[in-house]
Design a protein around this motif. Structure first.
Motif, mmCIF file in Angstrom:
data_model
loop_
_atom_site.group_PDB
_atom_site.id
_atom_site.type_symbol
_atom_site.label_atom_id
_atom_site.label_comp_id
_atom_site.label_asym_id
_atom_site.label_seq_id
_atom_site.Cartn_x
_atom_site.Cartn_y
_atom_site.Cartn_z
ATOM 1 N N GLN A 84 0.864 -1.276 0.063
ATOM 2 C CA GLN A 84 -0.049 -0.097 0.107
ATOM 3 C C GLN A 84 0.900 1.213 -0.019
ATOM 4 O OE1 GLN A 84 -2.049 -1.023 3.672
ATOM 5 N NE2 GLN A 84 -1.182 0.415 4.689
ATOM 6 N N ILE A 85 0.197 2.244 -0.794
ATOM 7 C CA ILE A 85 0.948 3.512 -0.441
ATOM 8 C C ILE A 85 0.090 4.319 0.507
ATOM 9 C CG2 ILE A 85 -0.055 4.527 -2.521
ATOM 10 C CD1 ILE A 85 2.163 6.262 -3.159
ATOM 11 N N VAL A 97 -4.823 6.274 1.989
ATOM 12 C CA VAL A 97 -4.166 4.885 1.763
ATOM 13 C C VAL A 97 -4.771 4.211 0.574
ATOM 14 C CG1 VAL A 97 -4.020 2.630 2.790
ATOM 15 C CG2 VAL A 97 -3.675 4.731 4.203
ATOM 16 N N GLU A 98 -3.777 3.558 -0.317
ATOM 17 C CA GLU A 98 -4.235 2.903 -1.578
ATOM 18 C C GLU A 98 -3.485 1.754 -1.758
ATOM 19 O OE1 GLU A 98 -4.428 4.009 -6.299
ATOM 20 O OE2 GLU A 98 -5.384 5.496 -5.114
ATOM 21 N N PRO A 99 -4.243 0.384 -1.996
ATOM 22 C CA PRO A 99 -3.189 -0.786 -2.196
ATOM 23 C C PRO A 99 -2.728 -0.829 -3.682
ATOM 24 C CG PRO A 99 -5.557 -1.218 -2.242
ATOM 25 C CD PRO A 99 -5.439 0.361 -2.020
ATOM 26 N N PHE A 100 -1.616 -1.348 -3.814
ATOM 27 C CA PHE A 100 -1.072 -1.657 -5.141
ATOM 28 C C PHE A 100 -0.565 -3.148 -5.142
ATOM 29 C CE2 PHE A 100 2.394 0.294 -2.888
ATOM 30 C CZ PHE A 100 3.495 -0.386 -3.566
ATOM 31 N N TYR A 101 -0.387 -3.467 -6.251
ATOM 32 C CA TYR A 101 -0.274 -4.942 -6.525
ATOM 33 C C TYR A 101 0.805 -5.398 -7.680
ATOM 34 C CZ TYR A 101 -4.703 -5.075 -3.878
ATOM 35 O OH TYR A 101 -5.682 -4.830 -3.091
ATOM 36 N N PRO A 102 2.016 -5.409 -6.931
ATOM 37 C CA PRO A 102 3.237 -5.428 -8.225
ATOM 38 C C PRO A 102 3.291 -7.150 -8.592
ATOM 39 C CG PRO A 102 3.966 -4.895 -5.895
ATOM 40 C CD PRO A 102 2.512 -4.880 -5.857
ATOM 41 N N GLU A 103 3.806 -7.256 -9.647
ATOM 42 C CA GLU A 103 4.289 -8.594 -9.908
ATOM 43 C C GLU A 103 5.556 -9.026 -9.712
ATOM 44 O OE1 GLU A 103 3.083 -9.457 -14.406
ATOM 45 O OE2 GLU A 103 2.382 -7.568 -14.282
ATOM 46 N N ASP A 104 5.610 -10.226 -9.605
ATOM 47 C CA ASP A 104 6.933 -10.859 -9.138
ATOM 48 C C ASP A 104 7.916 -10.810 -10.130
ATOM 49 O OD1 ASP A 104 9.145 -11.803 -7.874
ATOM 50 O OD2 ASP A 104 7.892 -13.843 -7.249
ATOM 51 N N ILE A 105 8.633 -9.772 -10.811
ATOM 52 C CA ILE A 105 9.433 -9.780 -11.754
ATOM 53 C C ILE A 105 10.456 -8.531 -11.701
ATOM 54 C CG2 ILE A 105 7.480 -10.352 -13.544
ATOM 55 C CD1 ILE A 105 6.903 -7.612 -14.239
ATOM 56 N N VAL A 122 4.979 10.475 1.846
ATOM 57 C CA VAL A 122 4.655 9.366 1.105
ATOM 58 C C VAL A 122 5.294 8.046 1.540
ATOM 59 C CG1 VAL A 122 4.786 8.108 -1.199
ATOM 60 C CG2 VAL A 122 4.408 10.809 -1.232
ATOM 61 N N LYS A 123 4.530 7.150 2.016
ATOM 62 C CA LYS A 123 5.205 5.920 2.398
ATOM 63 C C LYS A 123 4.513 4.714 1.737
ATOM 64 C CE LYS A 123 5.806 3.621 7.154
ATOM 65 N NZ LYS A 123 5.481 3.675 8.386
ATOM 66 N N PHE A 124 5.418 3.924 1.356
ATOM 67 C CA PHE A 124 5.440 2.378 0.740
ATOM 68 C C PHE A 124 5.460 1.277 1.559
ATOM 69 C CE2 PHE A 124 6.565 5.593 -2.622
ATOM 70 C CZ PHE A 124 5.769 5.348 -3.777
#
Length: 147
Positions: A84-85, A97-105, A122-124
């Motif tokens: 989340q950011i 707060v907003e979620p994000f979904y990276p790929e495993d690449i 800003v916090k990741f």
């Protein structure tokens, strides 16, 4: 109806002009794996967290920015999951707060925010990792928006 054009560009992340904090550094070796490597533009260097979850990167700007998107490049196998950011516009403001979904690449991945958001901090947050031990490896991070 008039249309307003807003210039969306990379926000300067010069480490000398902002405060950056990270949750941990692998073996406390900041020379090889410290936070400065997130912004140095060198494809050969990276921030490597120590083990454990959650891990995070926090950036504080000297003045408020309007954030619209970000790009992040992980090392495959050491990618954040359940991410989340968190964006704070000011000292007495409620965080967004907003979620994000990276790929495993290994590739650079771009994420657009649902709305342009004013940001002072800003916090990741990487609540878990594709690595069994919870380590995160980030080669680069770019924020997009306007001042």
């Amino acid at each position: 109806m008039k249309t307003r054009l807003t210039l969306i560009m990379a926000i300067s992340l010069n480490p000398s002009q902002l405060q950056c904090r990270v949750s941990s550094v692998l073996n406390r070796d900041v020379k090889l794996y410290g936070k400065k490597h997130i912004f140095d533009g060198n494809d050969e260097t990276c921030w490597n967290s120590d083990q454990g979850s959650p891990q995070w990167i926090e950036i504080e700007f000297p003045d408020v920015k309007n954030l619209s998107a970000f790009e992040i490049q992980f090392q495959g196998g050491f990618v954040g999951k359940d991410c989340q950011i968190e964006i704070v516009p000011g000292p007495e403001s409620e965080k967004y707060v907003e979620p994000f979904y990276p790929e495993d690449i290994n590739s650079l991945q771009k994420f657009s925010l649902k709305r342009v958001t004013s940001a002072k901090v800003v916090k990741f947050v990487f609540n878990s990792s594709t690595d069994f031990f919870g380590r995160i490896v980030v080669y680069s991070l770019t924020l997009y928006g306007s001042s």
